[in-house]
Design a protein around this motif. Structure first.
Motif, short mmCIF file in Angstrom:
data_model
loop_
_atom_site.label_atom_id
_atom_site.label_comp_id
_atom_site.label_asym_id
_atom_site.label_seq_id
_atom_site.Cartn_x
_atom_site.Cartn_y
_atom_site.Cartn_z
N PHE A 1 0.83 -1.20 0.00
CA PHE A 1 0.00 0.00 0.00
C PHE A 1 0.88 1.26 0.00
O PHE A 1 0.38 2.37 0.04
CB PHE A 1 -0.92 -0.01 1.21
CG PHE A 1 -2.20 0.75 1.01
CD1 PHE A 1 -3.12 0.33 0.06
CD2 PHE A 1 -2.48 1.89 1.75
CE1 PHE A 1 -4.30 1.02 -0.13
CE2 PHE A 1 -3.66 2.59 1.57
CZ PHE A 1 -4.56 2.16 0.62
N ARG A 2 2.19 1.08 -0.02
CA ARG A 2 3.08 2.23 -0.10
C ARG A 2 2.91 2.93 -1.44
O ARG A 2 2.63 2.27 -2.42
CB ARG A 2 4.53 1.77 0.06
CG ARG A 2 4.86 1.64 1.53
CD ARG A 2 6.29 1.27 1.74
NE ARG A 2 6.48 0.97 3.15
CZ ARG A 2 7.47 0.25 3.65
NH1 ARG A 2 8.37 -0.28 2.84
NH2 ARG A 2 7.57 0.04 4.93
N PRO A 3 3.13 4.23 -1.52
CA PRO A 3 3.61 5.09 -0.43
C PRO A 3 2.51 5.65 0.47
O PRO A 3 2.80 6.42 1.36
CB PRO A 3 4.28 6.23 -1.19
CG PRO A 3 3.46 6.36 -2.43
CD PRO A 3 2.99 4.98 -2.78
N LEU B 1 6.91 9.64 -4.38
CA LEU B 1 7.11 9.55 -2.94
C LEU B 1 6.98 10.92 -2.27
O LEU B 1 7.04 11.94 -2.94
CB LEU B 1 8.44 8.86 -2.64
CG LEU B 1 8.20 7.34 -2.51
CD1 LEU B 1 7.89 6.71 -3.84
CD2 LEU B 1 9.33 6.62 -1.85
N PRO B 2 6.80 10.92 -0.93
CA PRO B 2 6.46 12.18 -0.24
C PRO B 2 7.43 13.33 -0.53
O PRO B 2 8.62 13.10 -0.75
CB PRO B 2 6.54 11.79 1.24
CG PRO B 2 6.28 10.33 1.27
CD PRO B 2 6.83 9.79 -0.01
N HIS B 3 6.88 14.54 -0.52
CA HIS B 3 7.65 15.80 -0.54
C HIS B 3 8.39 16.09 -1.84
O HIS B 3 9.20 16.99 -1.89
CB HIS B 3 8.65 15.85 0.63
CG HIS B 3 8.00 15.56 1.95
ND1 HIS B 3 7.12 16.42 2.56
CD2 HIS B 3 8.09 14.48 2.75
CE1 HIS B 3 6.70 15.88 3.69
NE2 HIS B 3 7.26 14.70 3.83
N LYS B 4 8.15 15.33 -2.90
CA LYS B 4 8.86 15.60 -4.16
C LYS B 4 8.19 16.76 -4.89
O LYS B 4 6.98 16.97 -4.78
CB LYS B 4 8.80 14.37 -5.08
CG LYS B 4 9.52 13.18 -4.54
CD LYS B 4 11.01 13.37 -4.65
CE LYS B 4 11.71 12.58 -3.58
NZ LYS B 4 13.01 13.06 -3.22
N ALA C 1 -2.45 12.34 -1.88
CA ALA C 1 -2.39 12.20 -0.43
C ALA C 1 -2.38 13.59 0.22
O ALA C 1 -2.31 14.61 -0.47
CB ALA C 1 -1.16 11.41 -0.04
N ARG C 2 -2.40 13.57 1.52
CA ARG C 2 -2.51 14.81 2.30
C ARG C 2 -1.51 15.88 1.84
O ARG C 2 -0.33 15.63 1.68
CB ARG C 2 -2.23 14.46 3.77
CG ARG C 2 -2.17 15.63 4.70
CD ARG C 2 -2.62 15.23 6.07
NE ARG C 2 -1.78 14.17 6.62
CZ ARG C 2 -0.81 14.39 7.52
NH1 ARG C 2 -0.54 15.60 7.94
NH2 ARG C 2 -0.12 13.38 7.99
N GLY C 3 -2.04 17.09 1.63
CA GLY C 3 -1.18 18.24 1.35
C GLY C 3 -0.63 18.33 -0.06
O GLY C 3 0.18 19.21 -0.34
#
Ligand code: GTP
Length: 411
Positions: free
Chosen positions: A17-19, A396-399, A340-342
């Motif tokens: 289930f990532r990311p 992936l997050p923050h990219k 996803a969030r944000g």
């Protein structure tokens, strides 16, 4: 009275289930505006005899704290508790470990549900079959295309009596396209079957001392228990005609979202936060009351918009999940995707996946012979620049994505 157990797994199991599971455990991921397991709870709430629901898993206790508080308010008809395995004991090992807690109050029926499925949950029908057949166990069965059946537990039944005569987990060759739907109804004798499987395991270990003690405790319903049940009497299958999907990969949240929204739209058109059809809304669409959607944006079908999300003028969103605090700027387009969030999607940008055929039960597809994700997934706080086009990507997050990308996992 009866009880229900929902097998929620744990942190190490949700890796497919990532990311998205980096941010939130899979079973609490919102589809159609609610955590995945809330949909199972809603179904259980329609069975009057259920007085207690136990979530069994190996997540930290803190993970379910808020969820339990909220669910206890929403479902006053039963108590809800979380029981934590000290490590992964398998789908039957956890049941056995907590047998005293489960059998407390002498329930005469036990529903056991895999948390990672999306289903119409025909629980009343399963109960009727249980009574009518004087069964010891009833399993939910669902039909899939023959070419994908071997990815599941396959059931061979006697068509006249619906008795299960054979069960094989992920068989090497085709035996049946009726598969295990991950919902069971047992009577108390299930614990005798689990105990017998445990003893058999212990005996084996005596002959083969190389098997360590920890592994002995792990028992799986599919491989260790259902196979045994099929060899005895009293095991029946209820074949559902309702919808059913597995929620394994992150991308499978998109079809699950669609199925639950469609169900809500068909059964309760006045359900809270379900948007009405209009020139710019193609139902079903769920919009959290704290979200802001420009009246010129076009949404749907099968869209969920989370808390405080913003969708700008002229934007187009279809077959997508927008989590809390996401932003889709004006004239951007989001199709077959999860934000996803944000996450922020710039003006005139395009974020898209590909159409998913419901029958194939898969979230990968082939483009020019290359295996790619059908659903684009943007993890927490990803930013997509203005006018950028992103297709079939997992980010992936923050990219920050500044130029066009296709068929990639961006780390
Ligand atoms: P497949 O084998 O590919 O089907 O994937 P899987 O191993 O994730 O699925 P499985 O059938 O083992 O899991 C069914 C459900 O039980 C899922 O919701 C899991 O989260 C949960 N589960 C799996 N293993 C355990 C376990 O050891 N303990 C508990 N409590 N739940 C589990």
């Amino acid at each position: 009275s009866s009880k229900a157990i929902i097998l929620v797994g744990g942190g190490t199991r949700g890796t497919r289930f990532r990311p998205l599971s980096l941010d939130i455990p899979k079973v609490l991921f919102p589809v159609a505006g609610r955590p995945i397991i809330s949909h199972a709870l809603s179904a259980l709430a329609t069975v009057p005899s259920i007085k207690e629901v136990l979530l069994i898993g190996f997540y930290d206790d803190s993970v379910f704290k808020d969820f339990l508080a909220e669910s206890s308010m929403e479902f006053p008809q039963f108590s809800i508790k979380y029981l934590r395995e000290y490590r992964a004991l398998g789908t039957a090992g956890g049941l056995y470990h907590f047998r005293d807690a489960i059998l407390k109050g002498h329930p005469y029926r036990l529903f056991v549900i895999h948390a990672d499925i999306c289903s119409s949950f025909p629980l009343a029908e399963m109960l009727s079959m249980f009574e009518e057949k004087e069964a010891k166990a009833v399993i939910l069965g669902t039909r899939v295309e023959p070419q994908v059946a071997s990815n599941f537990g396959c059931i061979v039944m006697d068509p006249a009596t619906k008795k299960v005569i054979h069960f094989v987990e992920k068989p090497e060759s085709h035996i049946s396209n009726l598969i295990n739907g991950g919902v069971y109804l047992f009577d108390r004798s299930i614990f005798d079957v689990i105990a017998a499987a445990r003893n058999a395991r212990a005996e084996q270990a005596r002959d083969d001392p190389s098997e360590d003690e920890d592994a002995q405790e792990v028992l799986r319903l599919e491989q260790d228990i259902l196979v045994r049940l099929a060899q005895a009497d009293g095991f029946y299958v209820y074949e559902t005609r309702g919808f059913w999907r597995q929620i394994k990969t992150a991308g499978s949240a998109v079809p699950a979202n669609a199925l639950y929204l469609q169900k809500l739209f068909q059964t309760d058109i006045d359900a809270p936060h379900l948007a009405r059809a209009s020139a710019t809304i193609v139902p079903p669409v769920y919009i959290d009351p704290t979200a802001s959607v420009d009246p010129t944006a076009k949404l749907g079908p099968n869209v969920s918009v989370g808390p405080r999300a913003r969708v700008g003028a002229g934007a187009r969103v279809k077959e997508a999940i927008l989590l809390e605090d996401t932003e889709v700027k004006h004239d951007a387009c989001v199709l077959y995707s999860i934000l996803a969030r944000g996450v922020k999607v710039g003006a005139w940008a395009r974020v898209e996946g590909s159409h998913i055929t419901p029958a194939d039960h898969s979230t990968v597809t082939f483009k020019n012979g290359v295996r790619v994700q059908s659903v684009s997934i943007l993890a927490q706080d990803v930013v997509v620049g203005d006018e950028v086009r992103l297709q079939n990507c997992v980010v992936l997050p923050h990219k920050e994505i500044k130029s066009d990308v296709e068929n990639e996992v961006i780390m």
